[in-house]
Design a protein around this motif. Sequence first.
Motif, PDB file in Angstrom:
ATOM      1  N   SER A  78     -22.811 -12.627 -18.464  1.00 12.52           N
ATOM      2  CA  SER A  78     -22.068 -11.586 -17.753  1.00 12.52           C
ATOM      3  C   SER A  78     -21.500 -10.574 -18.731  1.00 12.52           C
ATOM      4  CB  SER A  78     -20.929 -12.213 -16.946  1.00 12.52           C
ATOM      5  OG  SER A  78     -20.028 -12.880 -17.807  1.00 12.52           O
ATOM      6  N   ALA A  80     -18.802  -7.122 -18.521  1.00  9.76           N
ATOM      7  CA  ALA A  80     -17.911  -6.308 -17.693  1.00  9.76           C
ATOM      8  C   ALA A  80     -17.763  -4.935 -18.315  1.00  9.76           C
ATOM      9  CB  ALA A  80     -16.554  -6.989 -17.560  1.00  9.76           C
ATOM     10  N   PHE A  86     -14.913 -10.985 -15.624  1.00 11.80           N
ATOM     11  CA  PHE A  86     -16.135 -11.303 -14.880  1.00 11.80           C
ATOM     12  C   PHE A  86     -16.909 -12.358 -15.653  1.00 11.80           C
ATOM     13  CE2 PHE A  86     -20.710 -10.007 -14.169  1.00 11.80           C
ATOM     14  CZ  PHE A  86     -20.800 -10.508 -12.884  1.00 11.80           C
ATOM     15  N   ARG A  87     -17.221 -13.503 -14.997  1.00 10.47           N
ATOM     16  CA  ARG A  87     -17.942 -14.567 -15.693  1.00 10.47           C
ATOM     17  C   ARG A  87     -18.575 -15.539 -14.696  1.00 10.47           C
ATOM     18  NH1 ARG A  87     -15.905 -19.560 -16.094  1.00 10.47           N
ATOM     19  NH2 ARG A  87     -13.918 -19.980 -15.096  1.00 10.47           N
ATOM     20  N   TYR A 105     -20.278 -16.577  -9.553  1.00  4.61           N
ATOM     21  CA  TYR A 105     -19.616 -15.742 -10.560  1.00  4.61           C
ATOM     22  C   TYR A 105     -18.196 -15.478 -10.094  1.00  4.61           C
ATOM     23  CZ  TYR A 105     -23.728 -14.640 -13.391  1.00  4.61           C
ATOM     24  OH  TYR A 105     -24.807 -14.716 -14.241  1.00  4.61           O
ATOM     25  N   GLU A 106     -17.270 -15.467 -11.043  1.00  2.00           N
ATOM     26  CA  GLU A 106     -15.869 -15.173 -10.746  1.00  2.00           C
ATOM     27  C   GLU A 106     -15.529 -13.786 -11.268  1.00  2.00           C
ATOM     28  OE1 GLU A 106     -13.901 -19.611 -11.037  1.00  2.00           O
ATOM     29  OE2 GLU A 106     -14.019 -18.406 -12.862  1.00  2.00           O
ATOM     30  N   VAL A 107     -14.762 -13.054 -10.483  1.00  2.00           N
ATOM     31  CA  VAL A 107     -14.303 -11.736 -10.909  1.00  2.00           C
ATOM     32  C   VAL A 107     -12.824 -11.618 -10.548  1.00  2.00           C
ATOM     33  CG1 VAL A 107     -14.964 -10.556  -8.764  1.00  2.00           C
ATOM     34  CG2 VAL A 107     -14.800  -9.259 -10.881  1.00  2.00           C
ATOM     35  N   ALA A 119     -22.829  -4.568  -9.520  1.00  2.00           N
ATOM     36  CA  ALA A 119     -23.475  -5.427 -10.515  1.00  2.00           C
ATOM     37  C   ALA A 119     -24.960  -5.073 -10.604  1.00  2.00           C
ATOM     38  CB  ALA A 119     -23.311  -6.890 -10.140  1.00  2.00           C
ATOM     39  N   PHE A 176     -21.463  -5.805 -14.732  1.00  2.00           N
ATOM     40  CA  PHE A 176     -20.606  -5.435 -13.606  1.00  2.00           C
ATOM     41  C   PHE A 176     -19.774  -4.247 -14.052  1.00  2.00           C
ATOM     42  CE2 PHE A 176     -17.225  -6.766 -10.419  1.00  2.00           C
ATOM     43  CZ  PHE A 176     -18.042  -6.667  -9.310  1.00  2.00           C
TER      44      PHE A 176
END
Length: 198
Positions: A78, A80, A86-87, A105-107, A119, A176
């Motif tokens: 990822s 950002a 973002f990961r 994915y977490e943001v 993205a 992203f």
Amino acid sequence: MDGQDKAIEKRFNRGMMLRLLVVVTLMFGFGYALVPLYKAICEVTGINVLTTRDLYGGSALKNSQVDTSRTITVEFDSNARGPFAFRPVKHSMEVHPGELTTIVYEVANGQSRDISAQAIPSYAPKQATEYFKKIECFCFKQQTLKSKEAREMPVVFVIDPKLPKDVKTITLSYTFFEVGTPVAQAPQDEQASVQKGS
């Protein structure tokens, strides 16, 4: 119309009302029973059952199109380009071609303003691109993150069993980036001098 006719009509209306209530009750009961009946039929026949890995990479049900003789390592990356974190929740996963798989994915938007972002995926090796099929992805549309919002965004994918045999590892990378970054306004004095000069 005499009293006897009125009594007959009243009885007829009451009977019709009872019949209608029975029909409505049966229709409601039938509709209510369809949901578990439909689920049971789907489970027995195997129709319309899309069981994926769980969100953090658990195992999936058997699928006749899965090539269990091969294992592909999928690495997740990822990048950002904006004021957010973002990961992926996992950095790699072992999957079989044809197996429906989910990665999350977490943001997180740490700003005190809403942010719109998009993205863009990329793949390595490049030849794997046409064999990496995304069924659901946050990259399909812009995402709007509210101020201080954190979110988990899934990617549901399957690797086509026709992937060349020499490909053992695929890297899925997302960049992203913020869309429509606000432009700083020039101070009023500068704007007035620019207008006078023009």
